[in-house]
Design a protein around this motif. Structure first.
Motif, PDB file in Angstrom:
ATOM      1  N   ALA A 149     -51.450 122.175  27.184  1.00 61.04           N
ATOM      2  CA  ALA A 149     -51.660 123.061  28.330  1.00 61.04           C
ATOM      3  C   ALA A 149     -50.488 124.030  28.399  1.00 61.04           C
ATOM      4  O   ALA A 149     -49.368 123.669  28.034  1.00 61.04           O
ATOM      5  N   PRO A 150     -50.724 125.271  28.841  1.00 59.91           N
ATOM      6  CA  PRO A 150     -49.582 126.180  29.035  1.00 59.91           C
ATOM      7  C   PRO A 150     -48.640 125.583  30.063  1.00 59.91           C
ATOM      8  O   PRO A 150     -49.083 124.947  31.027  1.00 59.91           O
ATOM      9  N   GLU A 151     -47.335 125.767  29.850  1.00 60.66           N
ATOM     10  CA  GLU A 151     -46.357 124.994  30.609  1.00 60.66           C
ATOM     11  C   GLU A 151     -45.158 125.848  31.006  1.00 60.66           C
ATOM     12  O   GLU A 151     -44.745 126.726  30.263  1.00 60.66           O
ATOM     13  N   SER A 209     -51.449 129.638  37.480  1.00 54.89           N
ATOM     14  CA  SER A 209     -52.388 129.447  36.374  1.00 54.89           C
ATOM     15  C   SER A 209     -52.359 130.659  35.454  1.00 54.89           C
ATOM     16  O   SER A 209     -51.844 131.715  35.798  1.00 54.89           O
ATOM     17  N   VAL A 210     -52.935 130.459  34.282  1.00 55.17           N
ATOM     18  CA  VAL A 210     -53.184 131.532  33.331  1.00 55.17           C
ATOM     19  C   VAL A 210     -54.696 131.666  33.304  1.00 55.17           C
ATOM     20  O   VAL A 210     -55.380 130.772  32.812  1.00 55.17           O
ATOM     21  N   GLY A 211     -55.206 132.746  33.886  1.00 54.98           N
ATOM     22  CA  GLY A 211     -56.657 132.858  34.053  1.00 54.98           C
ATOM     23  C   GLY A 211     -57.117 131.728  34.956  1.00 54.98           C
ATOM     24  O   GLY A 211     -56.624 131.578  36.067  1.00 54.98           O
ATOM     25  N   THR A 212     -58.025 130.883  34.427  1.00 59.06           N
ATOM     26  CA  THR A 212     -58.499 129.741  35.216  1.00 59.06           C
ATOM     27  C   THR A 212     -57.800 128.444  34.809  1.00 59.06           C
ATOM     28  O   THR A 212     -58.094 127.382  35.358  1.00 59.06           O
ATOM     29  N   THR A 213     -56.883 128.511  33.841  1.00 58.16           N
ATOM     30  CA  THR A 213     -56.191 127.309  33.354  1.00 58.16           C
ATOM     31  C   THR A 213     -54.912 127.083  34.147  1.00 58.16           C
ATOM     32  O   THR A 213     -54.017 127.922  34.132  1.00 58.16           O
TER      33      THR A 213
END
Length: 116
Positions: free
Chosen positions: A32-34, A50-54
């Protein structure tokens, strides 16, 4: 092309901007982006970054830069384990702010001056 790069930057930003306006690099090497940053710098953050919806995996650090909590849900952290973290951190770092309501507190990287 430049337009494509700008769109990619928006879709996959290199940095998260903290409530203090600092740019924290986003690490995309894991599952996951962190991001990692001092817990006090997230005071006032009412939504999860978040990054977009992540959602970003956020590692909250102590004033000494040690991991205290990793979360995918900042509002949930404020509502649940923040109270335990606050109790523990207040004992270890009494010169740093540990407000009752982190959602309404001002983000900071400062400690109180000695003797206050």
């Amino acid at each position: 092309d430049w337009d494509g790069m700008q769109a990619l930057d928006r879709a996959v930003p290199a940095h998260f901007t903290t409530p203090l306006g600092r740019q924290i690099p986003i690490d995309y090497s894991g599952e996951a982006p962190e991001i990692s940053l001092r817990l006090q710098e997230m005071f006032g953050q009412t939504t999860h970054p978040s990054v977009g919806t992540t959602p970003l995996r956020v590692t909250l650090l102590s004033p000494a830069g040690r991991p205290v909590q990793t979360t995918l849900d900042i509002p949930g952290f404020w509502d649940s384990s923040y109270e335990d973290v606050r109790r523990d951190m207040r004992g270890r770092y009494p010169r740093h702010p540990w407000p009752d309501n982190p959602r309404e507190a001002d983000p900071t990287l400062r400690a109180k001056p000695r003797g206050t």
